[in-house]
Each structure stands twice: as structure tokens, then as C-alpha cells.
Design a protein around this motif. Sequence first.
Motif, PDB file in Angstrom:
ATOM      1  N   PRO A 181       0.840  -1.210   0.000  1.00  0.00           N
ATOM      2  CA  PRO A 181       0.000   0.000   0.000  1.00  0.00           C
ATOM      3  C   PRO A 181       0.869   1.252   0.000  1.00  0.00           C
ATOM      4  CG  PRO A 181       0.131  -0.940   2.190  1.00  0.00           C
ATOM      5  CD  PRO A 181       0.875  -1.876   1.295  1.00  0.00           C
ATOM      6  N   LEU A 182       0.297   2.374  -0.433  1.00  0.00           N
ATOM      7  CA  LEU A 182       1.038   3.631  -0.351  1.00  0.00           C
ATOM      8  C   LEU A 182       0.822   4.211   1.029  1.00  0.00           C
ATOM      9  CD1 LEU A 182       0.618   5.676  -3.623  1.00  0.00           C
ATOM     10  CD2 LEU A 182       2.578   4.385  -2.770  1.00  0.00           C
ATOM     11  N   LEU A 183       1.899   4.543   1.688  1.00  0.00           N
ATOM     12  CA  LEU A 183       1.798   5.063   3.057  1.00  0.00           C
ATOM     13  C   LEU A 183       2.046   6.566   3.043  1.00  0.00           C
ATOM     14  CD1 LEU A 183       3.876   2.925   5.581  1.00  0.00           C
ATOM     15  CD2 LEU A 183       1.447   3.453   5.672  1.00  0.00           C
ATOM     16  N   ARG A 184       1.149   7.276   3.716  1.00  0.00           N
ATOM     17  CA  ARG A 184       1.320   8.733   3.802  1.00  0.00           C
ATOM     18  C   ARG A 184       0.936   9.180   5.196  1.00  0.00           C
ATOM     19  NH1 ARG A 184      -2.254  13.310   1.217  1.00  0.00           N
ATOM     20  NH2 ARG A 184      -2.461  13.563   3.471  1.00  0.00           N
ATOM     21  N   PRO A 185       1.647  10.140   5.775  1.00  0.00           N
ATOM     22  CA  PRO A 185       1.279  10.598   7.120  1.00  0.00           C
ATOM     23  C   PRO A 185      -0.095  11.271   7.127  1.00  0.00           C
ATOM     24  CG  PRO A 185       3.419  11.475   6.430  1.00  0.00           C
ATOM     25  CD  PRO A 185       2.817  10.843   5.230  1.00  0.00           C
ATOM     26  N   SER A 186      -0.662  11.427   8.299  1.00  0.00           N
ATOM     27  CA  SER A 186      -1.981  12.058   8.409  1.00  0.00           C
ATOM     28  C   SER A 186      -1.883  13.536   8.019  1.00  0.00           C
ATOM     29  CB  SER A 186      -2.488  11.946   9.844  1.00  0.00           C
ATOM     30  OG  SER A 186      -1.702  12.799  10.666  1.00  0.00           O
ATOM     31  N   ASP A 187      -3.045  14.135   7.694  1.00  0.00           N
ATOM     32  CA  ASP A 187      -3.048  15.555   7.318  1.00  0.00           C
ATOM     33  C   ASP A 187      -2.559  16.418   8.474  1.00  0.00           C
ATOM     34  OD1 ASP A 187      -3.879  14.969   4.843  1.00  0.00           O
ATOM     35  OD2 ASP A 187      -6.006  15.410   5.199  1.00  0.00           O
ATOM     36  N   ALA A 188      -2.935  16.038   9.709  1.00  0.00           N
ATOM     37  CA  ALA A 188      -2.526  16.851  10.875  1.00  0.00           C
ATOM     38  C   ALA A 188      -1.003  16.874  10.980  1.00  0.00           C
ATOM     39  CB  ALA A 188      -3.145  16.268  12.138  1.00  0.00           C
ATOM     40  N   ASP A 189      -0.373  15.694  10.826  1.00  0.00           N
ATOM     41  CA  ASP A 189       1.101  15.637  10.901  1.00  0.00           C
ATOM     42  C   ASP A 189       1.735  16.432   9.758  1.00  0.00           C
ATOM     43  OD1 ASP A 189       1.176  14.170  13.174  1.00  0.00           O
ATOM     44  OD2 ASP A 189       1.722  12.267  12.238  1.00  0.00           O
ATOM     45  N   LEU A 190       1.144  16.292   8.586  1.00  0.00           N
ATOM     46  CA  LEU A 190       1.711  17.021   7.441  1.00  0.00           C
ATOM     47  C   LEU A 190       1.607  18.528   7.651  1.00  0.00           C
ATOM     48  CD1 LEU A 190       0.641  15.020   4.261  1.00  0.00           C
ATOM     49  CD2 LEU A 190       2.961  15.524   5.018  1.00  0.00           C
ATOM     50  N   ASN A 191       0.480  18.962   8.208  1.00  0.00           N
ATOM     51  CA  ASN A 191       0.309  20.398   8.464  1.00  0.00           C
ATOM     52  C   ASN A 191       1.360  20.905   9.439  1.00  0.00           C
ATOM     53  OD1 ASN A 191      -1.797  20.494   6.751  1.00  0.00           O
ATOM     54  ND2 ASN A 191      -3.391  20.303   8.324  1.00  0.00           N
ATOM     55  N   GLN A 192       1.638  20.087  10.451  1.00  0.00           N
ATOM     56  CA  GLN A 192       2.660  20.490  11.430  1.00  0.00           C
ATOM     57  C   GLN A 192       4.025  20.616  10.743  1.00  0.00           C
ATOM     58  OE1 GLN A 192       2.809  17.907  14.851  1.00  0.00           O
ATOM     59  NE2 GLN A 192       4.519  19.034  15.761  1.00  0.00           N
ATOM     60  N   LEU A 193       4.289  19.657   9.869  1.00  0.00           N
ATOM     61  CA  LEU A 193       5.570  19.682   9.154  1.00  0.00           C
ATOM     62  C   LEU A 193       5.657  20.914   8.244  1.00  0.00           C
ATOM     63  CD1 LEU A 193       8.245  18.573   8.229  1.00  0.00           C
ATOM     64  CD2 LEU A 193       7.059  16.955   6.759  1.00  0.00           C
ATOM     65  N   VAL A 194       4.572  21.204   7.546  1.00  0.00           N
ATOM     66  CA  VAL A 194       4.576  22.370   6.652  1.00  0.00           C
ATOM     67  C   VAL A 194       4.880  23.623   7.458  1.00  0.00           C
ATOM     68  CG1 VAL A 194       3.088  23.839   5.209  1.00  0.00           C
ATOM     69  CG2 VAL A 194       3.021  21.340   4.959  1.00  0.00           C
ATOM     70  N   LYS A 195       4.275  23.731   8.648  1.00  0.00           N
ATOM     71  CA  LYS A 195       4.522  24.915   9.479  1.00  0.00           C
ATOM     72  C   LYS A 195       6.004  24.981   9.892  1.00  0.00           C
ATOM     73  CE  LYS A 195       2.925  27.392  13.586  1.00  0.00           C
ATOM     74  NZ  LYS A 195       4.060  28.240  13.413  1.00  0.00           N
ATOM     75  N   MET A 196       6.563  23.824  10.278  1.00  0.00           N
ATOM     76  CA  MET A 196       7.982  23.828  10.684  1.00  0.00           C
ATOM     77  C   MET A 196       8.871  24.254   9.517  1.00  0.00           C
ATOM     78  SD  MET A 196       8.197  20.355  12.973  1.00  0.00           S
ATOM     79  CE  MET A 196       9.884  20.454  13.551  1.00  0.00           C
ATOM     80  N   ILE A 197       8.541  23.761   8.340  1.00  0.00           N
ATOM     81  CA  ILE A 197       9.364  24.116   7.165  1.00  0.00           C
ATOM     82  C   ILE A 197       9.217  25.607   6.860  1.00  0.00           C
ATOM     83  CG2 ILE A 197       9.641  23.788   4.675  1.00  0.00           C
ATOM     84  CD1 ILE A 197       8.886  20.839   5.068  1.00  0.00           C
ATOM     85  N   ASP A 198       7.959  26.095   6.883  1.00  0.00           N
ATOM     86  CA  ASP A 198       7.743  27.505   6.560  1.00  0.00           C
ATOM     87  C   ASP A 198       8.401  28.424   7.579  1.00  0.00           C
ATOM     88  OD1 ASP A 198       6.434  26.826   4.287  1.00  0.00           O
ATOM     89  OD2 ASP A 198       4.401  27.130   5.058  1.00  0.00           O
ATOM     90  N   ASP A 199       8.451  27.980   8.841  1.00  0.00           N
ATOM     91  CA  ASP A 199       9.050  28.813   9.906  1.00  0.00           C
ATOM     92  C   ASP A 199      10.577  28.816   9.865  1.00  0.00           C
ATOM     93  OD1 ASP A 199       6.575  29.395  10.787  1.00  0.00           O
ATOM     94  OD2 ASP A 199       6.622  28.106  12.579  1.00  0.00           O
ATOM     95  N   ALA A 200      11.171  27.805   9.241  1.00  0.00           N
ATOM     96  CA  ALA A 200      12.642  27.689   9.281  1.00  0.00           C
ATOM     97  C   ALA A 200      13.277  28.594   8.233  1.00  0.00           C
ATOM     98  CB  ALA A 200      13.048  26.246   9.039  1.00  0.00           C
ATOM     99  N   LYS A 201      14.350  29.256   8.641  1.00  0.00           N
ATOM    100  CA  LYS A 201      15.042  30.118   7.667  1.00  0.00           C
ATOM    101  C   LYS A 201      15.826  29.262   6.677  1.00  0.00           C
ATOM    102  CE  LYS A 201      17.226  34.186   8.630  1.00  0.00           C
ATOM    103  NZ  LYS A 201      17.986  35.004   9.599  1.00  0.00           N
ATOM    104  N   THR A 202      16.465  28.213   7.216  1.00  0.00           N
ATOM    105  CA  THR A 202      17.256  27.350   6.330  1.00  0.00           C
ATOM    106  C   THR A 202      16.890  25.884   6.581  1.00  0.00           C
ATOM    107  OG1 THR A 202      19.004  27.306   7.974  1.00  0.00           O
ATOM    108  CG2 THR A 202      19.246  28.898   6.191  1.00  0.00           C
ATOM    109  N   VAL A 203      16.801  25.139   5.481  1.00  0.00           N
ATOM    110  CA  VAL A 203      16.429  23.717   5.563  1.00  0.00           C
ATOM    111  C   VAL A 203      17.481  22.904   4.812  1.00  0.00           C
ATOM    112  CG1 VAL A 203      14.646  22.002   4.978  1.00  0.00           C
ATOM    113  CG2 VAL A 203      13.974  24.341   5.538  1.00  0.00           C
ATOM    114  N   ALA A 204      17.862  21.765   5.379  1.00  0.00           N
ATOM    115  CA  ALA A 204      18.725  20.819   4.642  1.00  0.00           C
ATOM    116  C   ALA A 204      17.992  19.482   4.575  1.00  0.00           C
ATOM    117  CB  ALA A 204      20.061  20.654   5.348  1.00  0.00           C
ATOM    118  N   ILE A 205      18.320  18.710   3.566  1.00  0.00           N
ATOM    119  CA  ILE A 205      17.711  17.382   3.393  1.00  0.00           C
ATOM    120  C   ILE A 205      18.814  16.336   3.484  1.00  0.00           C
ATOM    121  CG2 ILE A 205      16.601  15.861   1.671  1.00  0.00           C
ATOM    122  CD1 ILE A 205      15.075  18.349   0.670  1.00  0.00           C
ATOM    123  N   PHE A 206      18.490  15.226   4.139  1.00  0.00           N
ATOM    124  CA  PHE A 206      19.439  14.108   4.176  1.00  0.00           C
ATOM    125  C   PHE A 206      18.633  12.845   3.848  1.00  0.00           C
ATOM    126  CE2 PHE A 206      21.802  10.756   6.504  1.00  0.00           C
ATOM    127  CZ  PHE A 206      22.987  10.843   5.786  1.00  0.00           C
TER     128      PHE A 206
END
Length: 577
Positions: A181-206
Motif C-alpha cells: 500500500p502507499l503510506l502517507r502521514p496524516s493531514d494533521a502531521d503534514l500540516n505540522q511539518l509544513v509549518k515547521m518548514i515555513d518557519d525555518a530560515k534554512t532547511v537541509a535534506i538528508f
Amino acid sequence: MSAKVADLLWEMLANAGVKRCYGIVGDALNPVVDALRRNAKIELIHVRHEEYGVFAAVAEAYLTGNPVAVCGTAGPGVVHLFNGLMDARKEGAPIIAIAGDVETSLIDTEALEELNPYKFFEAASLYTGRLVNPEQARSIINTAILTAVLEKGPTVISIPGDIASADVADHSAEITIPNPPLLRPSDADLNQLVKMIDDAKTVAIFGGDGCRDAHDEVVQLADKLKAPVGYSFRGKQWLEHDNPNAVGMTGLLGYGGAYGAIHEAELLLMLGTDFPFTEFLPGHRVKKVQIDKDPKHIGRRTAVDLGLVGDIKPTVTALLKSVSDKKDDKFLNKHVKDTNSFHDLLQHYVEKGPEIKPIRPEFLAATLSNLAADDAMFFADTGTACIWLARHITGGRNRRLFGSFSWASMANAAPNAFGAQLAYPGRQTIALCGDGGFTMLALGDLLTQVERKTPVVQIILNNGSLDFVNIEQQEAGIIPFGVAFKNPNFAKVAEAMGAKGIRIEQPGDVRDGIAEALAHKTGPVVVDAVVDPFALSLPSHVPFHTAKGFTLSMAKQVWGGKMDEVIKTIERNVRLV
Ligand SMILES: Cc1ncc(C[n+]2csc(CCOP(=O)(O)OP(=O)(O)O)c2C)c(N)n1
């Protein structure tokens, strides 16, 4: 003739998509292989060592995603499977092991070759079924296949010879393997993540192996967030190519700006990675979010501020719709610039390579990378081959880079390449072998390649030592011990065994030697490359204890009368990278 348990076994494995079974036959397995001969839909790849067969199967299963069978007979044959099955578990390869077992009348009597399969396979196998009654057969075989395919790892079916040759009552060999199956986090978790990303000045990916199908999505996200993208060894092949934000690897094999980027970002997104070296991951000063389809991976290597369970592709696709674009690219540019400067340093021994004797492994690997096909598959033995693969073999959309990256067994590369060649006939499969690794496992089964005329290119880094451990010992501050050995001329050995042998001693012969090996299509080639045993490599970030250990080891070597070796180490690595 009525159908036997062994007939049902092969029928179900064939229906599940198994094309090959690698292994060695004998006693308990004789009725099993007799049924395989009758079945004829699955090819028996008769190897000279069961472990070689499993490493071949791991590469086939990992690269194709299809299940692959291996077999070993009761007791010692089964024991030879074990190391490869651990590798399958760690690398996530769907393998079904057919393990011979003593007759049911002898179970628990300490009979000759008896081994308790539950106890023995416990660490490696995701599921172990012991067939003691033909009535169990369909259910056990079904579970072993589904577990291997859906949980991506090894399972074991232990078969006593008398059960293999017993009549089976229910001969329904159909098998249905649901797509994961395709697994995706809940909308609530995704919203929290979007806020963290939008609030961060700099983001790195690993990213790690979980980014396997998500190159384009991760690259798009990185572009939107002006985020540098670092990766683990397992993530390199999926994220480095066609990615302007790529900043290399962290860890002991590390290069480029990855270490700096993930430590200096305000927010780090860890995508599909279980990278095990905590000391190379940032601590509490960096906010961290980890996304992985396996919940057990979350937070186990470094504490995270948010953990989401999901496949990377659908999760990142959902994020792309919601996160805001970042405009400031200073952070990204700094780490891309660092990556480019490190790359220039790495080129030192490549550019000077034609004039340096003994041959620098950096020059050998870079030349190989330039000459190999765009869809070549490279395999590295655990040892210094991994360093040169990580740093000097350039990936690409269709190139594959594989090894025992998570289990870290020696001697995987040649069998990996053999399995890959059987799965993708005609495609270049190239094994970068250690001389320790090659003589540990690959030599005997060179005969298998010769017999089958399998065009595998094996390049031996002939440095006369277990060099990776030699470096490790120096990093630990001790005098190298138990690491040196004498080698034969491997090219002559290969020729005597019926393979093509090429010996390269002069740097000026590297290019032609490798080109000749890659052009050889009618069977296996062994390139015996005599390389500098004093070639060192240091990660882009050197932990304090590593630098201290080296200094201490050098001092001890001087005191111990090994001044000549210390001078060679320094002399040959003045541009340490
Ligand atoms: C089966 C196994 N035994 C021992 C080790 C420990 N080990 C890791 S790398 C290495 C040295 C490998 O030597 P070689 O194959 O000659 O490659 P080199 O590092 O010299 O390039 C050893 C002994 C291991 N990882 N796996």
C-alpha cells in the motif's frame, strides 16, 4: 505420479516470480532439486559456496525487487547461507531460503547435521517455517513468500527430505502477492511539518535508500526550499545524479558539504534513512524531522522533533503542494560551493594519477567511472573499495551502486555482480574487490562464472593487505597488526581457471587495461590492479578522536621501528582528503 511437497514448493515459488535458486544440493535437498528439475521454470544456479549464492541472490532481489530463492543442505550447507541472509535482512532483499533438514524421525536427537532452524536463523530470518507434515506445506510456503516480498527480507523454509518427497494433499499452487500500500502521514502531521518548514530560515535534506523512487520529488522539494541535499551511501545512487543541490555524503566515507549543511541548517529533513553513524548527525542544536515507512527507524540514530510514517514519494508529493517557496539561496550556495571545493581536492590524485606509482586507487576508480557505460552496475567489497566507489564512481539515472552497505560483510562484490549479470544479461556489471575479499569467497566461484561464461568484470585492488582495517587500526591509535598478506599474480590465476586475466602495474596502463576488461563480453575478467597500500582517505569532516588516533599510531610506529612505513604514509598522502 502424484504431486510431492517439493513440487508444490517450486510451483508456488515460480508463481511468485522466482526465476533462480542459487545454492548447493545434497542429502536432504536431493528430493527438492529433483522436483526443481521436473518443474524447469526456475533455474538452479549451482555455485561452489552457498554464501556466494546468497550474495548473488541479494543483488538480484534488491535490484529487480523480485523474490529469489537460495538453497543449502542440512547442517553445514545451511550454516553457509547465514552471512548472506543477514546481508539480505539489512539490505532489504526478498530472499526465500530452502534449508535442508534432517528426516522428521531424527528431529531433536542430535543426529548428524541436525540444526535447530528456529534458533539458528533467528537473527537473520523474518519468518522461519519447519515442514514436519505435508499438510502444513501450502500455508508455510505461502507465508514465507509473502513475508519475504512484502517485508523485503529473508525467510526460511526448513525441509526434511522425507517431507519433501511426501505426497501433498492440497496442490493449489496459486499465490497472490498484493502490491504494497502507499503510506502517507496524516493531514494533521503534514500540516505540522509544513509549518515547521515555513518557519525555518534554512532547511537541509538528508536522504537514504527510502528515496529510491522519489528522486524527482526530492529534487523539486529541495529546489523549492533552497535546501542542500546530502545522502547516506545507500541514498547516493538515488539522490546525487541530476541534482544541482547535491552536497555529497556524511560519515567516514563522507565528502562534499553534506556534514556542514546538515549541521548548520535550522531544520533538517531526514528522508527514508536509517544512517547508523550518530556522531555524523547533528544533535539538539538542529531541529530534525524524520520521515520513514518503517516506524522503528524514527529517532533511533538521533533524537527528532517530529517523526512521520510514510513512503517518501507520496509524502513529498503532498508537501510540495503545501510548503511555501523560499527565496534566499545563500545557505544553499555556501554548501554547494564547499562541495565543489572538496571535489577539486578529490581530483588531486585523479589528475596526478598517470604519473604516480604504485597506482592510486582514486585514479583507477575515476578512470573506471569514465569508461563504464551509462547503465553500468557497480558493486564494492566492504573495505577501501567502498571509499573509492563513494568518492570516484559517478552515479546516474540508470547506473546502480550496490554493496553490503548496511551489513558490511567482506567479499560481497563479485557474487553481487554475478547475480546482477544473470538478472540483467549483457549490462555491464563491475565488482571492485578487495584482495582479502576476493580470496575469501570469490575465487572458487570464478569457476562458476567461467563455466557459465558470465561477463562479470572483477577489479581487484591488490594492496597486499586488509587495508580498511589497517586504516581503522591507525585511526584507533594502534600499530597495524594482522593485516598484511602475500598475493599471487591474480591475472595468471584467473587465466589458469579459464577466465580472462589482466594485470596492471603501471599507472600508464590503467586506462587501456580497464577498457580491455570492459570490452570483454564472452566471459568473466579479472583485473589485478597493483595499487598503493599507503593510500589513505579522510572524511570531509574528521572527528577529533580520528585525528588523535592517527597521530598516536604514527608515533607508536616510529617508536616501534617502523619509520619507513610512517614516511611512506606521509609522503603518499600529503594532500589528505
Ligand atoms: C566477513 C568479514 N570479516 C571481517 C570483516 C572486517 N573487515 C572489514 S573491511 C576488512 C578488510 C578488507 O580487506 P580487503 O578485502 O583486502 O579490502 P581493502 O580494504 O584492502 O581494500 C575487514 C577484515 C568484515 N567486515 N567481514
